[in-house]
Scaffold this motif. Structure first.
Motif, mmCIF file in Angstrom:
data_model
loop_
_atom_site.group_PDB
_atom_site.id
_atom_site.type_symbol
_atom_site.label_atom_id
_atom_site.label_comp_id
_atom_site.label_asym_id
_atom_site.label_seq_id
_atom_site.Cartn_x
_atom_site.Cartn_y
_atom_site.Cartn_z
ATOM 1 N N LEU A 122 6.861 1.312 -11.674
ATOM 2 C CA LEU A 122 6.794 0.176 -10.891
ATOM 3 C C LEU A 122 6.790 0.640 -9.245
ATOM 4 C CD1 LEU A 122 9.597 -2.318 -12.010
ATOM 5 C CD2 LEU A 122 7.169 -2.235 -12.805
ATOM 6 N N ILE A 123 7.415 1.639 -8.937
ATOM 7 C CA ILE A 123 7.346 2.001 -7.468
ATOM 8 C C ILE A 123 5.993 1.897 -6.873
ATOM 9 C CG2 ILE A 123 7.780 4.020 -5.799
ATOM 10 C CD1 ILE A 123 10.330 2.970 -6.366
ATOM 11 N N SER A 124 5.006 2.663 -7.471
ATOM 12 C CA SER A 124 3.745 2.646 -6.847
ATOM 13 C C SER A 124 3.222 1.296 -6.594
ATOM 14 C CB SER A 124 2.916 3.620 -7.593
ATOM 15 O OG SER A 124 2.676 2.954 -9.058
ATOM 16 N N THR A 125 3.546 0.358 -7.370
ATOM 17 C CA THR A 125 2.821 -0.958 -7.262
ATOM 18 C C THR A 125 3.602 -1.949 -6.529
ATOM 19 O OG1 THR A 125 3.475 -1.646 -9.314
ATOM 20 C CG2 THR A 125 1.337 -0.688 -9.336
ATOM 21 N N VAL A 126 4.837 -1.670 -6.320
ATOM 22 C CA VAL A 126 5.891 -2.500 -5.917
ATOM 23 C C VAL A 126 6.292 -2.288 -4.174
ATOM 24 C CG1 VAL A 126 8.269 -3.508 -5.851
ATOM 25 C CG2 VAL A 126 6.944 -3.316 -7.921
ATOM 26 N N VAL A 127 6.653 -0.889 -4.037
ATOM 27 C CA VAL A 127 6.765 -0.395 -2.863
ATOM 28 C C VAL A 127 5.384 0.151 -2.217
ATOM 29 C CG1 VAL A 127 7.932 1.074 -1.338
ATOM 30 C CG2 VAL A 127 9.182 0.153 -3.245
ATOM 31 N N THR A 128 4.698 -0.855 -1.505
ATOM 32 C CA THR A 128 3.144 -0.394 -1.167
ATOM 33 C C THR A 128 2.910 -1.325 -0.133
ATOM 34 O OG1 THR A 128 0.962 -0.332 -1.978
ATOM 35 C CG2 THR A 128 2.057 -2.279 -2.818
ATOM 36 N N LEU A 129 1.900 -0.914 0.737
ATOM 37 C CA LEU A 129 1.451 -1.528 1.967
ATOM 38 C C LEU A 129 1.072 -3.089 1.919
ATOM 39 C CD1 LEU A 129 1.397 -0.827 5.233
ATOM 40 C CD2 LEU A 129 -0.816 -0.182 4.809
ATOM 41 N N GLY A 130 0.419 -3.266 0.851
ATOM 42 C CA GLY A 130 -0.259 -4.541 0.560
ATOM 43 C C GLY A 130 -1.336 -4.988 1.755
ATOM 44 N N ASN A 131 -1.292 -6.180 2.044
ATOM 45 C CA ASN A 131 -2.420 -6.428 2.957
ATOM 46 C C ASN A 131 -2.074 -6.489 4.360
ATOM 47 O OD1 ASN A 131 -4.059 -8.315 4.490
ATOM 48 N ND2 ASN A 131 -4.489 -9.566 2.693
ATOM 49 N N VAL A 132 -2.594 -5.509 5.014
ATOM 50 C CA VAL A 132 -2.434 -5.117 6.371
ATOM 51 C C VAL A 132 -2.705 -6.275 7.359
ATOM 52 C CG1 VAL A 132 -3.034 -3.521 8.230
ATOM 53 C CG2 VAL A 132 -2.874 -2.497 5.845
ATOM 54 N N GLN A 133 -3.608 -6.799 7.224
ATOM 55 C CA GLN A 133 -3.867 -8.052 7.958
ATOM 56 C C GLN A 133 -2.925 -9.025 8.191
ATOM 57 O OE1 GLN A 133 -6.233 -7.889 10.462
ATOM 58 N NE2 GLN A 133 -5.075 -9.620 11.266
ATOM 59 N N VAL A 134 -2.290 -9.200 7.116
ATOM 60 C CA VAL A 134 -1.233 -10.307 6.734
ATOM 61 C C VAL A 134 0.063 -9.827 7.643
ATOM 62 C CG1 VAL A 134 0.278 -11.311 5.359
ATOM 63 C CG2 VAL A 134 -1.973 -11.281 4.808
ATOM 64 N N ILE A 135 0.295 -8.487 7.374
ATOM 65 C CA ILE A 135 1.378 -7.842 8.077
ATOM 66 C C ILE A 135 1.111 -7.793 9.626
ATOM 67 C CG2 ILE A 135 2.582 -5.933 8.477
ATOM 68 C CD1 ILE A 135 1.941 -5.097 5.486
ATOM 69 N N VAL A 136 -0.094 -7.452 10.197
ATOM 70 C CA VAL A 136 -0.333 -7.483 11.713
ATOM 71 C C VAL A 136 -0.127 -8.883 12.051
ATOM 72 C CG1 VAL A 136 -2.204 -7.323 13.271
ATOM 73 C CG2 VAL A 136 -1.955 -5.345 11.407
ATOM 74 N N ASP A 137 -0.609 -9.868 11.320
ATOM 75 C CA ASP A 137 -0.591 -11.328 11.733
ATOM 76 C C ASP A 137 0.966 -11.791 11.940
ATOM 77 O OD1 ASP A 137 -3.037 -11.495 12.199
ATOM 78 O OD2 ASP A 137 -3.513 -12.546 10.094
ATOM 79 N N GLY A 138 1.628 -11.402 10.931
ATOM 80 C CA GLY A 138 3.136 -11.727 10.633
ATOM 81 C C GLY A 138 4.003 -11.040 11.912
ATOM 82 N N PHE A 139 3.696 -9.968 12.423
ATOM 83 C CA PHE A 139 4.512 -9.129 13.496
ATOM 84 C C PHE A 139 3.843 -9.898 14.913
ATOM 85 C CE2 PHE A 139 5.737 -5.805 10.713
ATOM 86 C CZ PHE A 139 7.129 -5.693 10.925
ATOM 87 N N ALA A 140 2.491 -10.226 14.971
ATOM 88 C CA ALA A 140 1.888 -10.946 16.103
ATOM 89 C C ALA A 140 2.611 -12.306 16.439
ATOM 90 C CB ALA A 140 0.522 -10.951 16.196
ATOM 91 N N ALA A 141 2.828 -12.995 15.399
ATOM 92 C CA ALA A 141 3.731 -14.224 15.458
ATOM 93 C C ALA A 141 5.144 -14.013 15.881
ATOM 94 C CB ALA A 141 3.662 -14.923 14.139
#
Length: 335
Positions: A122-141
């Motif tokens: 599970l680690i390699s699929t669960v602890v992962t970066l995911g959608n970078v743009q969503v993260i960037v938008d989240g911190f921008a908010a």
């Protein structure tokens, strides 16, 4: 050299064959599994039954055992239940064993096997970066532009190691192992580095991590830059004053500050709170992290990383976080 979790491909967990006693299965088989409602599951296993069953399905390829002509092997479900109960509570191995009608050595074996299965599957699929743009938008908010994550380290108490014990005494005077993590805007772990002794400084842990290398090479995030004034800024991460200032790592201003620097520090601190909250949440959810982890130096990092993966799974499932867990965690941390 410290063995962080990125070296686990070379580490083999303890393989133990253990079996159910025919007279000791009633409480698990007939009460917990069949009668308990969701509130009882949440109180004792810290997940709802549906999430538990999904987890069992995911881990089954690594945990399934064959019966013999003499005895029936413990089921995958019982083994996962034993491990989750131990990870979620400060209960002793003997106390957990009594809940399931097994010996304390069986509880220890279940914890090792289940956490190794989480690491392998599970680690390699669960602890992962995911959608970078969503993260960037989240911190921008939240007030900080072009940010790909917030980073920090935390000390997890362990028993005194047999060898090199002084290397594990941290600045607060107790034996610990470090968990260094990058989290997204929602407080999910996107990168973890586990296993360094408590004496080691956060900056050294970071400079020797795979994350640092990827950030230096520019391979961690998309090549997405913004212009601030006349300076091009890549996607950056946020750290506290312990970390080095880098083109891709921002940390607070120090000393006498003007109004713009004050505002910068305020926004950085606001966004960095998500990693501190993530550490608080994973410790409150999986309270064994607060009670002097008594596994071997090889297996402690695996158990810590498994708890991080379980944290992400619970977040993705919208699992309930009970207020009482944080109260109990604060009590344990103060002991």
């Amino acid at each position: 050299m410290c063995k962080s979790w990125c070296y686990w491909g070379k580490v083999h967990g303890v393989e133990c064959r253990f079996w159910a006693r025919e007279t000791s299965t009633d409480r698990w088989d007939r009460i917990m599994l069949q009668v308990w409602d969701d509130s009882q599951w949440l109180r004792n296993f810290h997940v709802h039954k549906g999430t538990f069953m999904e987890l069992c399905d995911l881990l089954s390829p690594a945990l399934k055992r064959q019966n013999t002509r003499m005895r029936a092997a413990l089921t995958v479900e019982k083994r996962v239940a034993i491990a989750l109960w131990k990870l979620a509570t400060p209960d002793s191995y003997r106390s957990v064993g009594n809940q399931f009608g097994v010996g304390k050595s069986t509880v220890g074996a279940a914890v090792i096997q289940v956490t190794n299965a989480i690491k392998d599957l599970l680690i390699s699929t669960v602890v992962t970066l995911g959608n970078v743009q969503v993260i960037v938008d989240g911190f921008a908010a939240m007030g900080f532009p072009n940010c790909g994550g917030a980073m920090d380290g935390t000390h997890l108490p362990i028993l005194s190691p047999e060898h090199q014990a002084t290397e594990y005494i941290n600045c607060k005077g107790y034996f610990s192992m470090l968990l260094q993590a990058l989290v997204d805007h929602k407080g999910c772990f996107t990168n973890i580095n586990v296993g360094w002794p408590g004496k080691v400084h956060d900056a050294r842990v970071f400079r020797n991590s795979g994350l640092f290398q990827k950030l230096e090479e520019g391979t961690c995030f998309l090549d997405q830059k913004i212009t601030v004034g006349d300076v091009e800024i890549p996607i950056i991460i946020l750290g506290d004053p312990a970390y080095p200032l880098m083109p891709w790592l921002m940390k607070p201003y120090k000393g006498s500050l003007d109004s713009s620097q004050d505002l910068f520090n305020y926004r950085l601190s606001k966004c960095r709170m998500v990693v501190e909250c993530a550490f608080g949440c994973v410790k409150a959810h999986w309270r064994s992290l607060l009670t002097w982890i008594d596994l071997s130096k090889v297996n402690i990092p695996i158990a810590i990383a498994a708890c991080c993966a379980l944290h992400n799974i619970c977040e993705s499932k919208g699992e309930t976080f009970m207020v009482g867990w944080e109260v109990e965690a604060n009590r344990l941390a103060a002991d």
